[in-house]
Scaffold this motif. Sequence first.
Motif, short mmCIF file in Angstrom:
data_model
loop_
_atom_site.label_atom_id
_atom_site.label_comp_id
_atom_site.label_asym_id
_atom_site.label_seq_id
_atom_site.Cartn_x
_atom_site.Cartn_y
_atom_site.Cartn_z
N LEU A 37 16.03 24.02 148.38
CA LEU A 37 14.81 23.35 148.83
C LEU A 37 15.15 22.51 150.05
CD1 LEU A 37 13.51 22.04 145.43
CD2 LEU A 37 12.50 23.85 146.79
N VAL A 38 14.34 22.68 151.08
CA VAL A 38 14.55 21.95 152.32
C VAL A 38 13.31 21.11 152.59
CG1 VAL A 38 14.51 22.34 154.81
CG2 VAL A 38 16.17 23.52 153.41
N GLY A 39 13.50 19.84 152.92
CA GLY A 39 12.33 19.01 153.19
C GLY A 39 12.74 17.60 153.53
N ILE A 48 9.10 15.71 149.95
CA ILE A 48 8.17 16.67 150.53
C ILE A 48 8.95 17.93 150.85
CG2 ILE A 48 6.46 17.02 152.32
CD1 ILE A 48 6.60 13.95 152.73
N VAL A 49 8.72 19.00 150.08
CA VAL A 49 9.44 20.25 150.29
C VAL A 49 8.74 21.04 151.37
CG1 VAL A 49 10.11 22.41 149.20
CG2 VAL A 49 10.21 20.29 147.91
N LEU A 50 9.48 21.46 152.40
CA LEU A 50 8.86 22.19 153.50
C LEU A 50 9.13 23.68 153.43
CD1 LEU A 50 9.67 19.67 156.32
CD2 LEU A 50 7.44 20.18 155.42
N ALA A 51 10.31 24.07 152.98
CA ALA A 51 10.64 25.50 152.95
C ALA A 51 11.74 25.74 151.93
CB ALA A 51 11.09 25.97 154.34
N VAL A 52 11.97 27.04 151.65
CA VAL A 52 13.03 27.42 150.72
C VAL A 52 14.02 28.31 151.48
CG1 VAL A 52 13.55 28.71 148.64
CG2 VAL A 52 11.54 27.29 148.72
N LEU A 60 14.32 31.83 155.67
CA LEU A 60 13.48 30.77 155.11
C LEU A 60 12.20 31.35 154.51
CD1 LEU A 60 13.53 28.16 157.98
CD2 LEU A 60 14.47 27.81 155.75
N SER A 61 11.63 30.62 153.60
CA SER A 61 10.33 30.98 153.03
C SER A 61 9.38 29.81 153.24
CB SER A 61 10.47 31.20 151.53
OG SER A 61 9.97 32.42 151.16
N HIS A 62 8.30 30.05 153.98
CA HIS A 62 7.28 29.01 154.18
C HIS A 62 5.96 29.72 154.42
CE1 HIS A 62 8.01 30.18 158.32
NE2 HIS A 62 9.27 29.91 158.15
N TRP A 63 4.95 29.03 154.91
CA TRP A 63 3.63 29.63 154.99
C TRP A 63 3.54 30.73 156.02
CZ3 TRP A 63 0.10 29.31 159.12
CH2 TRP A 63 0.48 28.43 160.16
N GLN A 64 4.43 30.69 157.01
CA GLN A 64 4.37 31.73 158.03
C GLN A 64 5.43 32.80 157.84
OE1 GLN A 64 4.55 30.11 161.97
NE2 GLN A 64 2.36 30.22 162.20
N SER A 65 6.13 32.78 156.68
CA SER A 65 7.24 33.72 156.56
C SER A 65 6.75 35.15 156.41
CB SER A 65 8.13 33.34 155.38
OG SER A 65 7.36 33.24 154.22
#
Lengths: 630, 184
Positions: free
Chosen positions: A68-70, A80-84, A237-242
């Motif tokens: 977890l990155v944040g 606040i987690v931003l990405a994985v 990374l995994s986030h909303w735009q991945s």
Amino acid sequence: MGLVSRGAAAAGLGAASAVVRPGPPDAVPNPVPSPPPGGAARGSSRVPGMVLKAFFPTCCASADSGLLVGRWVPEQSSAIVLAVVHFPFIPIQVKELLAQVQQASQVGVAVLGTWCHRQQEPEESLGHFLEGLGTIFSHEPWLQLCRERGSKSWSCKAIRQQVPVAPGVPSEDQVMLIFYDQRKVLLSQLHPPTVLPDHQAGDAVASSGSLAVVFDTVARSELLFHGDQYDEGPVRLSHWQSEGVEASVLGELAKRASGPVCLLLACLLSLVSAVSACWLWKLWPLPFIRSKLSTCEQLRHRLEHLTLVFSTQRAQSPTQLMRKANMLVSVLLDVALGLMLLSWLHSSNRIGQLADALVPVADRVAEELQHLLQWLMGAPAGLKMNRALDQVLGRFFLYHIHLWISYIHLMSPFIERILWHVGLSACLGLTVALSILSDIIALLTFHIYCFYVYGARLYCLKIYGLSSLWRLFRGKKWNVLRQRVDSCSYNLDQLFIGTLLFTILVFLLPTTALYYLVFTLLRLLVVTVQGLIHLLVDLINSLPLYSLGLRLCRPYRLAAGVKFRVLEHEAGRPLRLLMQINPLPYSHVVHTYRLPSCGCHPKHSWGSLCRKLFFGELIYPWRQRGDRQD
Amino acid sequence: MEDERSFSDICGGRLVLQRRYYSPFCREFCLTCPRLSLCSLTAVTCTVWLAAYGLFTLWENSMILSAAIFITLLGLLGYLHFVKIDQETLLIIDSLGIQMTSSYASGKESTTFIEMGNVKDVVINEAIYMQKVIYYLCILLKDPVEPHKISQVVPVFQEQSSGRSTSQCGLFQTPGLEWFLSQA
């Protein structure tokens, strides 16, 4: 925490407040074990008594296991987690990426913990491996989020190494999971905007609310969301735009084209404003006419708007961007409505019909006025007028009407041409056409305005004379030095003349008052009609249509706050909440994003208006900006 | 864990208070208001239509009748959407904030969320309503500029002006409220 006990002292509200005392502390279950006060190793790394809030993006809920990155905010005890970050990765590269993001966005991004999305049976090796990662990326507290594949049961732990209750055993915090939609939080804007000062990585602002910090963090970490899963970068990374970076062809084209187009239009507009500021326009009587005509004011206003919209400077803040967008949409709508009006006017020879109808209408108005004056010269409403004064005033006004009618008849051959050219101006916008209409009404009823001025001046003179002679009648006078009424001894001849004049004025008062009343009402009627037109113009000018459209179609962009919903809860599992954007109500949208209008507002309150009417002072309800006092 | 108790308000309507316990640091209090009564609806509709029929016999214009129907429909829709509250909910989350939701009869929901950092205190205030004194719960908000000043007083369950006295007394007696007041 027992803030209630201080409520009685703090609530100096005037109403007696009965305070409910909470029961003895043992009766209230306190689930969070408070650590010994000197135990915190990293200064402000925890606030005792606060539950740890983990903000988790909904897009990562189905991602594979990873890190977890944040950002960790110690003052509010929220992570606040931003990405994985997915396996496999090289720790050095992850640290490099985080340092890069930290430098670019001034946000203290770090590895917060581990994320485990696993099958039904727990894999022991994975568990040990994840725990081992805690030693490579040390963070206090270390989050361990875990979810079983295909089910809704989550588990999360926050482990603190340095604050043990019992030595050798790491203590655990209570954790609360809050899911948020990353894309919506990124794009939305909180109202009222809380200005968070630029801070160094690692610091946090304690005074602002925790939610403003969440929004700010996500908005600043755009660099983290630039890559998608198809990139060949070192870190996955995994986030909303991945799933793929959002972009649109039209948007990109518009961005490329906007530069040269803005430059060209800015040059044209500066040319136009230079011409309008030329010294020729300053020759009298042009400035006087310009200040009286509302069309010029409206054109100037629009020119200002267009200059702002097409200026080559980028918008500094989201508010400025919204303002530019609102102005552009308002101008476009204006021009569209104006073109519709133009096409309607030019179809089926409407202009000819209007021109043909105009002169008979003006004649009819003049005829009605003549009838009115004849009525006043007789015995209006059964009142008995002073015959001589009546005849004088009546004939005076009748002569004016006669002059006016001759003028209109002189102009009648040119009216159609004038109207045709004026109708063309509608392509500049509906507001310009309406302003021209208002100006035409003012010009056509100029005689009513003149009558009003004559009647008002006469009446005003009479009222002042009466008040002064009334004071003389009582043996008083107005002391200008002291601004008050003082007694005064008059001579006999002064008293005689004064009383005579007073009597004359009193007996002539009904006649003058009636003429004044009639013409004031006519003038007020014309002013009301003009006022309604100006109100409509103002509405089109200042309504923030782009913001309203945004609120209608993309309500998450304009956020008044957030709202929480408690998700399915099982005993023994952590509490899960869903955070959604609470959109701004329409009234607030209009209030916040209203464009500045022309400034033609009535300057009087009703009381002062009535006072002015009673004393016969002239009223100018629709003062333009920069008008001189008459 | 759920708990339900019913009370009656000043006008005699039935109020239902539900308490839900989600976790040690999250509780919800839900107050359901009396429904729209058929009697009052019928009475208002009849009044409006009788008045319209009276005007119609005076002026012999059938537009009056259609206008009366429109007014009744629009008035009812407006009342259901903007005025009539079905349910009010208070959700308290430890160290996050207090959320108050009002859901209207037409399904619209309006939510306010107050962060814990803005809450200065929770007090019970007295107010004089007609000839009696009622008690209501309200939240005091801090002023962002001056932390020692109070910027706003927000009454909880504020739409139920008629239901305050009895239901709030019922609220005060529940053990959940002591827990609630001890948070913040």
